[in-house]
Design a protein around this motif. Structure first.
Motif, short mmCIF file in Angstrom:
data_model
loop_
_atom_site.label_atom_id
_atom_site.label_comp_id
_atom_site.label_asym_id
_atom_site.label_seq_id
_atom_site.Cartn_x
_atom_site.Cartn_y
_atom_site.Cartn_z
N LYS A 27 0.85 -1.19 0.00
CA LYS A 27 0.00 0.00 0.00
C LYS A 27 0.88 1.24 0.00
CE LYS A 27 -0.38 0.50 5.02
NZ LYS A 27 0.86 -0.10 5.46
N VAL A 28 0.29 2.36 -0.36
CA VAL A 28 1.02 3.62 -0.26
C VAL A 28 1.24 3.91 1.21
CG1 VAL A 28 0.83 6.12 -0.60
CG2 VAL A 28 0.11 4.57 -2.40
N GLY A 29 2.46 4.26 1.55
CA GLY A 29 2.80 4.50 2.95
C GLY A 29 3.89 3.54 3.38
N MET A 30 3.99 3.34 4.68
CA MET A 30 5.04 2.47 5.21
C MET A 30 4.54 1.03 5.24
SD MET A 30 7.20 2.88 8.73
CE MET A 30 8.31 4.17 8.23
N GLY A 56 12.91 7.43 -5.76
CA GLY A 56 12.79 6.39 -4.76
C GLY A 56 11.85 6.85 -3.68
N SER A 57 12.13 6.42 -2.48
CA SER A 57 11.32 6.85 -1.35
C SER A 57 12.23 6.97 -0.14
CB SER A 57 10.19 5.87 -1.09
OG SER A 57 10.71 4.65 -0.61
N PRO A 58 11.85 7.83 0.81
CA PRO A 58 12.70 8.05 1.97
C PRO A 58 12.41 7.08 3.11
CG PRO A 58 10.91 9.61 1.99
CD PRO A 58 10.70 8.74 0.78
N ASN A 91 8.89 1.98 2.02
CA ASN A 91 7.91 3.04 1.81
C ASN A 91 7.60 3.21 0.33
OD1 ASN A 91 7.52 4.02 4.48
ND2 ASN A 91 9.60 4.82 4.41
N PHE A 92 6.31 3.31 0.04
CA PHE A 92 5.90 3.64 -1.32
C PHE A 92 5.16 4.97 -1.28
CE2 PHE A 92 5.76 -1.11 -1.19
CZ PHE A 92 6.89 -1.32 -1.98
N THR A 93 5.60 5.91 -2.09
CA THR A 93 5.01 7.25 -2.01
C THR A 93 3.74 7.41 -2.84
OG1 THR A 93 6.54 7.92 -3.74
CG2 THR A 93 7.19 8.43 -1.50
N MET A 94 3.52 6.52 -3.77
CA MET A 94 2.32 6.65 -4.62
C MET A 94 2.00 5.29 -5.22
SD MET A 94 4.05 8.48 -7.93
CE MET A 94 5.08 9.62 -7.07
N THR A 95 0.84 5.19 -5.82
CA THR A 95 0.50 3.93 -6.48
C THR A 95 1.31 3.85 -7.78
OG1 THR A 95 -1.28 4.82 -7.83
CG2 THR A 95 -1.86 4.11 -5.61
N GLY A 96 1.28 2.67 -8.39
CA GLY A 96 1.97 2.52 -9.66
C GLY A 96 2.92 1.33 -9.63
N GLU A 97 3.86 1.36 -10.55
CA GLU A 97 4.78 0.23 -10.70
C GLU A 97 6.10 0.54 -10.02
OE1 GLU A 97 4.86 -0.61 -14.92
OE2 GLU A 97 2.67 -0.53 -14.99
N PRO A 124 -1.64 3.80 -13.33
CA PRO A 124 -1.68 5.19 -12.86
C PRO A 124 -0.96 5.34 -11.53
CG PRO A 124 -3.87 4.18 -12.81
CD PRO A 124 -2.97 3.22 -13.51
N TYR A 154 -0.87 7.37 -8.30
CA TYR A 154 -1.82 8.22 -7.58
C TYR A 154 -1.25 8.65 -6.24
CZ TYR A 154 -5.96 9.46 -4.85
OH TYR A 154 -6.86 10.11 -4.05
N GLU A 173 -1.34 7.05 6.31
CA GLU A 173 -0.35 6.11 5.78
C GLU A 173 0.67 6.83 4.89
OE1 GLU A 173 -2.77 3.08 4.14
OE2 GLU A 173 -2.97 2.06 6.07
N ILE A 192 5.41 7.62 5.68
CA ILE A 192 6.64 7.53 4.90
C ILE A 192 7.72 8.44 5.48
CG2 ILE A 192 7.59 8.21 2.66
CD1 ILE A 192 4.95 7.10 1.50
N TYR A 194 2.23 17.17 0.21
CA TYR A 194 2.90 15.94 -0.18
C TYR A 194 3.48 16.12 -1.58
CZ TYR A 194 3.39 10.85 -0.33
OH TYR A 194 3.88 9.57 -0.38
#
Lengths: 278, 687
Positions: free
Chosen positions: A189-192, A228-230, A248-254, B368, B370, B418, B422, B471
């Protein structure tokens, strides 16, 4: 009035405690089969046990959390809660004009004491089923109730997911074959997110011991955006070949999680990564 | 009347102005009102001569007006929606309201200050309070900017009036249509006004077209008033502002739609105690659009030309809606003291999203990407304001006021929490903060011509939603992605202001000095541990409290009428800002002067204006500032009115940037040159 309030508070506190306890082990809660489906069932002949294998989805290449449920084969209702279980995955590859090749896969056998009457364990299938390569999962049961032993055999189909969470590689320093599985996140998921790996060494065709002697570094990356992500936390060894950290993922996607496996500070892997889709 | 007229001129020279008197005191309104700039645009009912003088600018946008106000500068990102800056303060540091009503732009990149949703035709008055004073509508460090909406005259003098105007500006082929109509019958009055504008890309002084400087918009405001008796009034306002296809040449994207709607109900009672109650709701939708832009700017290795091997599009909608109410009483509790009490509450809900779509030629589109650039948040602010004015003597008035705001932020989704995890932010669902402001002011009339106004005050301000929860907000000025910080302390300022006014029949002079000592100044500080989100971003800046900042501003206004037909006006503004380490504060205007000479005779007026700014070399290179050369531009305007018994026809011709000067101002993002010489025509017919 006051006692009412007190009662209320105590009830509340108690329910919070109960609730949080439930949360703590929600993977194997009293409804430990919630969210899982029955993948296979059969009999361990000789052990007087019916064996059911439950999982989140069908067997796949990667670290599979599998739950074994045992029933007394005499009445098919009573659960067997005292047993020894061994997973024995077996891949048979038939090759034209040659002896078939057989190998196993890393396993984590359930403990003798069940959790909420069921036996959670894991198998890391290292390759998919193919036309010429057939997987069989054998589950050896020692039913302590009757002190009887037997094995259930299942012909299974191991899927190959689009984004593999398992890789077998040869170390660059001492040419050992290692199986690296990404156990978590299963639903990123987005977040930690918790991130967890297992490392097993391929010591022989049938021998995959867990290895706690490595260090893992991760660098998540979004290739199309070049970022990347912090605040990622490199996984550290927690025993039994498991390594846990944070990603950590900062956004959705690949996303792509680049992994470097190190031994004594020296990288032993090359160009390892796992693709993750959110 | 003449005095009024002159006074008005010093207050605002480019629009019709009128001053309000304060009935509690015998002090002349000159002293009382100089601190408040009351401007009122386009009232066909009012004195033709006065209105005519300013009417030449009636097609001006809010930006044109703001640029000529004391202490005011504008941050420019495009030809539209410039962001007001008061004595070096902007954004969340200043408090922009519509008759005390809160409204918050929905753009994460400050592309829609609320002034962009108001047209001069909507305006009745514009009141500016400097520094921490004027916390009536909310705690504020840099000042308050309150706009009241136009309302019909219900006195029944003229039951029906209407006005229709057309304007054209050659440089951007700007077409403007404006109408205003009012109707009153017995206890009822109804007014409606509207504007339509369409601008194409403008050309600079060197005849270069600036792409993406176009915009078009429509604005409609209507008001219904009911006066059951001489003391009570009910009023309902509805405002709709809809801008489309707004270009922002200094940014990597434009705006597809920026739409605001506002609905307000008001009750006032003018008894011994003056009561005002207001309820309002407004909502803004702001949708950015990068479909006209080259998608390749985002890539590290940029192929030459638009080869379109990669398609990158961003959907960036932002929403902000506010529901609020206030109740205020003015109580003259004895013949020397007047108490004002106000309680208010508002709730603002905001959400800004960004979805990136990426596709390489010959491949399937990627999933996408998001994120919520402002995670959905509900901010509730409850405030109480108390002010007491004491008229110590005929020459001395002292005022003390204070405000407390209780602020609660509630994240509306787990997603926001969430996302924040990060950065190791452990956000509870709800956070609250108490902020306060206190001010003292003394107004003393030394002699009949000379009066002095001194203010001291302290105020805190709540960090904005963007500063707390933002953000990856890309700032095209310094090239960094900005990240919010939920642990920010309230920025606070100690403020002092001294203002001296000299007024004789043909000479008005005002000099003011403002000092702000700001602690916990909020600005973005580079954090090299967090990777940037795009190839084009230089890095990450996290909103942080820096220990201190100092700002100093001085303004000079001089109005002089040597003869009956000739009026000259001078406005000088200067601001100096520094951070604790004597480092210049970024984005501070250099010394700017405006000189106007106006000749008027009967219904004809002609006006020459000279705007000039010194070079700004006090810059902060860490924030990508570069020196800006000085400039001088000249503008000409003339207006002629033909009046019959009931109708008036106004004809105006003007030339802006007479010598086709190539220039930009220091606060212009992207150092994009301003429009070159433009011939402007206005026709207005009213009856």
């Amino acid at each position: 009035m006051k006692s009412n309030i007190q009662k209320f508070i105590y009830t509340l506190a108690l329910s919070i405690v109960i609730f949080s306890c439930q949360k703590e082990d929600n993977i194997i809660s009293s409804n430990s089969l919630d969210g899982l489906s029955k993948l296979k069932e059969g009999y361990a002949i000789g052990a007087s046990a019916k064996v059911e294998i439950w999982g989140k989805k069908n067997f796949f290449v990667g670290y599979n959390n599998l739950v074994v449920v045992l029933y007394d084969s005499l009445n098919l209702k009573e659960k067997i809660t005292d047993a020894h279980i061994h997973f024995m995955p077996l891949m048979t590859m038939s090759m034209m004009g040659q002896m078939p090749m057989v190998h196993a896969a890393p396993v984590e056998n359930p403990s003798e004491t069940p959790v909420n009457d069921v036996f959670p364990g894991a198998v890391a299938f290292i390759m998919p089923s193919t036309e010429t390569g057939v997987w069989q999962l054998r589950v050896a049961v020692h039913n302590h109730k009757y002190d009887k032993e037997g094995t259930a055999s299942f012909n299974i189909n191991v899927d190959s997911p689009t984004n593999s969470s398992l890789t077998v590689f040869t170390t660059t320093t001492d040419s050992l074959k290692l199986v690296l599985s990404m156990v978590q996140p299963t639903t990123p998921k987005v977040g930690m997110n918790d991130i967890e790996f297992t490392i097993h060494q391929k010591a022989g065709m049938m021998d995959f011991p867990a290895d706690d002697s490595y260090a893992i570094e991760i660098t998540p990356e979004m290739p199309s955006m070049g970022h990347g992500s912090p605040n990622n936390v490199n996984p550290t060894n927690t025993g039994n070949g498991h390594y846990k950290g944070k990603v950590n993922f900062t956004m959705t996607g690949e996303w792509k999680i680049n992994v470097v496996v190190k031994k004594n500070g020296v990288a032993v892997s090359q160009n390892l990564y796992f693709n993750v889709v959110i | 009347m003449k005095k009024y007229f002159l006074l008005s001129l010093i207050l605002i020279f480019s629009e019709f102005a009128h001053a309000e008197t304060i009935d509690t005191t015998k002090m002349t309104c000159t002293c009382v009102d100089l601190e408040e700039v009351n401007i009122s645009a386009n009232l066909p009912l009012n004195d033709n001569k006065v209105a005519g003088f300013f009417r030449t600018n009636q097609f001006a946008s809010m930006d044109n007006i703001n640029a000529r106000l004391e202490g005011m500068s504008l941050i420019k990102r495009g030809a539209y929606a410039m962001e007001p800056q008061l004595n070096g303060f902007s954004g969340g540091q200043i408090n922009a309201t519509i008759d005390g009503m809160k409204m918050f732009g929905a753009c994460t990149d400050k592309m829609d200050p609320i002034t962009s949703y108001i047209e001069p035709t909507n305006l009745k008055t514009l009141t500016i309070s400097q520094g921490t004073s004027g916390c009536q509508n909310g705690c504020s460090l840099g000042g308050t900017f309150d706009m009241t909406l136009q309302e019909p005259d219900s006195k029944g003098l003229i039951p029906f009036y209407s006005s229709l105007g057309f304007g054209y500006e050659s440089i951007s082929r700007s077409k403007n249509v404006l109408f205003l109509s009012g109707f009153s019958h017995q206890k009822w009055a109804f007014g409606v006004e509207g504007v339509y504008r369409k601008n194409e890309n403008y050309k600079t002084g060197e005849n270069v077209t600036i792409p993406f400087s176009q915009f078009q918009k429509a604005n409609l405001h209507s008001v219904l008033k009911y006066k059951p008796n001489s003391k009570s009034t009910f009023k309902a306002d509805f405002l709709l502002d809809d801008a489309r296809n707004v270009g922002y040449p200094a940014l990597p994207m434009d705006v597809g739609v920026a739409r605001a709607s506002l609905f307000a109900l008001e009750y006032t009672h003018q008894g011994k105690i003056q009561t005002k109650a207001k309820m309002y709701v407004n909502s803004i939708l702001h949708v950015m659009d990068d479909s006209q832009r080259d998608s390749l700017y985002i890539l590290k290795t940029k192929p030459v030309g638009k080869s379109d091997t990669v398609f990158m599009r961003m959907d960036m909608p932002g929403k902000s809606s506010t529901l609020g109410a206030y109740l205020q009483f003015v109580i003259p509790w004895n013949n020397r003291n007047k108490l004002m009490l106000k309680v208010d509450n508002y709730t603002n809900r905001s959400l800004a999203e960004m979805t990136m779509h990426m596709r390489y030629a010959g491949f399937a589109p990627e999933l996408p990407m998001y994120m919520q650039t402002w995670p959905e948040n509900l901010r509730n602010v409850s405030g109480i304001f108390i002010q007491n004015s004491t008229y110590v003597s005929e020459n001395l008035r002292m005022t003390v006021d204070g405000r407390i705001d209780y602020n609660i932020d509630r994240l509306q989704s787990k997603y926001g929490q969430e996302q924040a995890s990060i950065f190791n932010y452990n956000l509870s669902k709800q956070q609250s903060k108490l902020i306060k402001s206190i001010n003292f002011s003394t107004q003393y009339q030394l002699v009949s011509e000379l009066s002095i106004l001194a203010n001291i005050g302290y105020s805190e301000r709540m960090p904005t939603v963007g500063e707390r929860l933002g953000y990856y907000l890309y700032n095209a000025y310094d090239g960094y992605d900005y990240i919010g910080n939920p642990y920010l302390k309230a920025e606070n300022s100690k403020f002092a202001r001294l203002s001296l006014t000299y007024s004789k029949s043909n000479l008005q002079l005002n000099i003011s000095q403002s000092f702000s000592f700001v602690n916990d100044y909020i600005m973005g500080i580079t954090n090299s541990e967090i990777p940037a989100m795009n190839f084009y971003a230089k890095g990450i800046r996290v909103y942080s409290n820096v220990p201190s900042a100092k700002l100093y501003s001085t303004d000079l206004q001089l109005l002089y009428s040597p003869t009956k037909n000739l009026t000259t006006f001078l406005l000088s503004k200067f601001t100096y800002g520094e951070l604790s380490a004597r480092e210049p504060l970024p984005l501070i205007s250099p010394l700017k002067n405006t000189i106007v000479v106006e000749y008027h005779k009967k219904t004809f007026s002609a006006q020459g204006e000279c705007e000039s700014a010194l070079a700004q070399n006090r810059i902060n290179t860490a924030y990508n500032e570069t020196s800006t050369p000085g400039f001088t531009v000249f503008n000409l305007k003339s207006n002629y009115s033909i009046s019959s018994q009931h109708a008036t026809l106004d004809l105006s011709v003007g030339i802006t940037n007479l010598f086709n000067k190539i220039y930009y101002e220091h606060l212009d993002w992207g150092r994009i040159n301003r429009p070159g010489r433009s011939i402007n025509l206005f026709v207005n017919y009213s009856y």
